[in-house]
Enzyme design. Structure first.
Site, PDB file in Angstrom:
ATOM      1  N   HIS A  69       4.729  -1.672  -6.683  1.00 23.50           N
ATOM      2  CA  HIS A  69       4.199  -1.979  -5.365  1.00 23.50           C
ATOM      3  C   HIS A  69       4.830  -3.216  -4.736  1.00 23.50           C
ATOM      4  O   HIS A  69       4.935  -3.298  -3.512  1.00 23.50           O
ATOM      5  CB  HIS A  69       2.677  -2.126  -5.428  1.00 23.50           C
ATOM      6  CG  HIS A  69       1.987  -0.815  -5.574  1.00 23.50           C
ATOM      7  ND1 HIS A  69       1.876  -0.161  -6.781  1.00 23.50           N
ATOM      8  CD2 HIS A  69       1.389  -0.018  -4.663  1.00 23.50           C
ATOM      9  CE1 HIS A  69       1.231   0.969  -6.615  1.00 23.50           C
ATOM     10  NE2 HIS A  69       0.920   1.087  -5.333  1.00 23.50           N
ATOM     11  N   ASP A  73       6.336  -3.283  -1.090  1.00 23.30           N
ATOM     12  CA  ASP A  73       6.029  -4.301  -0.075  1.00 23.30           C
ATOM     13  C   ASP A  73       7.308  -4.895   0.513  1.00 23.30           C
ATOM     14  O   ASP A  73       7.381  -5.146   1.718  1.00 23.30           O
ATOM     15  CB  ASP A  73       5.169  -5.413  -0.663  1.00 23.30           C
ATOM     16  CG  ASP A  73       3.724  -5.001  -0.883  1.00 23.30           C
ATOM     17  OD1 ASP A  73       3.335  -3.885  -0.453  1.00 23.30           O
ATOM     18  OD2 ASP A  73       2.974  -5.801  -1.490  1.00 23.30           O
ATOM     19  N   GLU A  99       3.007   3.189   5.316  1.00 21.36           N
ATOM     20  CA  GLU A  99       4.451   3.038   5.506  1.00 21.36           C
ATOM     21  C   GLU A  99       4.904   3.564   6.867  1.00 21.36           C
ATOM     22  O   GLU A  99       6.078   3.822   7.090  1.00 21.36           O
ATOM     23  CB  GLU A  99       5.210   3.752   4.385  1.00 21.36           C
ATOM     24  CG  GLU A  99       5.141   5.259   4.401  1.00 21.36           C
ATOM     25  CD  GLU A  99       3.892   5.857   3.781  1.00 21.36           C
ATOM     26  OE1 GLU A  99       3.858   7.087   3.673  1.00 21.36           O
ATOM     27  OE2 GLU A  99       2.950   5.131   3.420  1.00 21.36           O
TER      28      GLU A  99
END
Length: 187
Positions: A69, A73, A99
């Protein structure tokens, strides 16, 4: 006076937190929709064009699952940064959710919007993420709808979303234009 200034500053910070995404600094979905309604009214009044763009990072879940993750990010932040760099200060940019991103491009016709978004797509695909032993690249898909072809905020959103879906169905890593509602021709 100091207490009033302090309260005003606190109110400004709270308003900023409520209207912007904490990861990217872009507008949140609700604020972007509000801005679209405002810009559409302005475009009608001035008889100018307006483009609404929806962008989605291709296969984003795979990025999170494969690289974690934090890498996901970084990808999201990189696209946000690219959008801020490439779009005009007069454009409104938002994180639509997850997203998915969107942009309002006032006084911008379809040809110019298409060229700008295509350039963003190419530049984003050229970025490299990860460490030296596990580098990867990412693509995006986009859909564009325009005013005066469509004359309602919800219609613009639906049309741009449908064009985005067509881009994904067409193989991803592409920009698609929303069809006109009246003639069925490409916008």
């Amino acid at each position: 006076m100091a207490a009033v200034r302090q309260r005003a500053e606190r109110a400004r910070r709270l308003n900023l937190q409520m209207s912007t995404d904490s990861l990217t600094g872009l507008l949140k979905n609700a604020k972007l929709k509000e801005q679209l309604a405002i810009e559409l009214l302005r475009a009608r009044r001035a008889r100018t064009s307006l483009a609404f763009v929806m962008l989605d990072i291709d296969h984003f879940k795979r990025i999170n699952d494969t690289y974690g993750h934090l890498s996901g990010d970084r990808v999201i932040k990189s696209l946000a940064h690219l959008l801020k760099q490439r779009l005009r200060r007069s454009d409104s940019i938002g994180r639509y959710g997850g997203e998915e991103f969107s942009a309002i491009m006032p006084d911008c016709g379809l040809a110019v919007a298409g060229d700008v978004v295509e350039d963003i797509r190419r530049r984003f695909a050229g970025l490299r993420f990860g460490q030296s032993d596990a580098e990867f690249s990412v693509t995006l898909s986009a859909g564009i709808a325009t005013f005066p072809d469509l004359d309602d905020p919800e219609a613009l959103i639906r049309a741009a979303d449908a064009a985005l879906y067509a881009a994904k169905q067409g193989g991803r890593n592409r920009v698609c234009l929303a069809p006109l509602s009246d003639t069925g021709e490409k916008a």
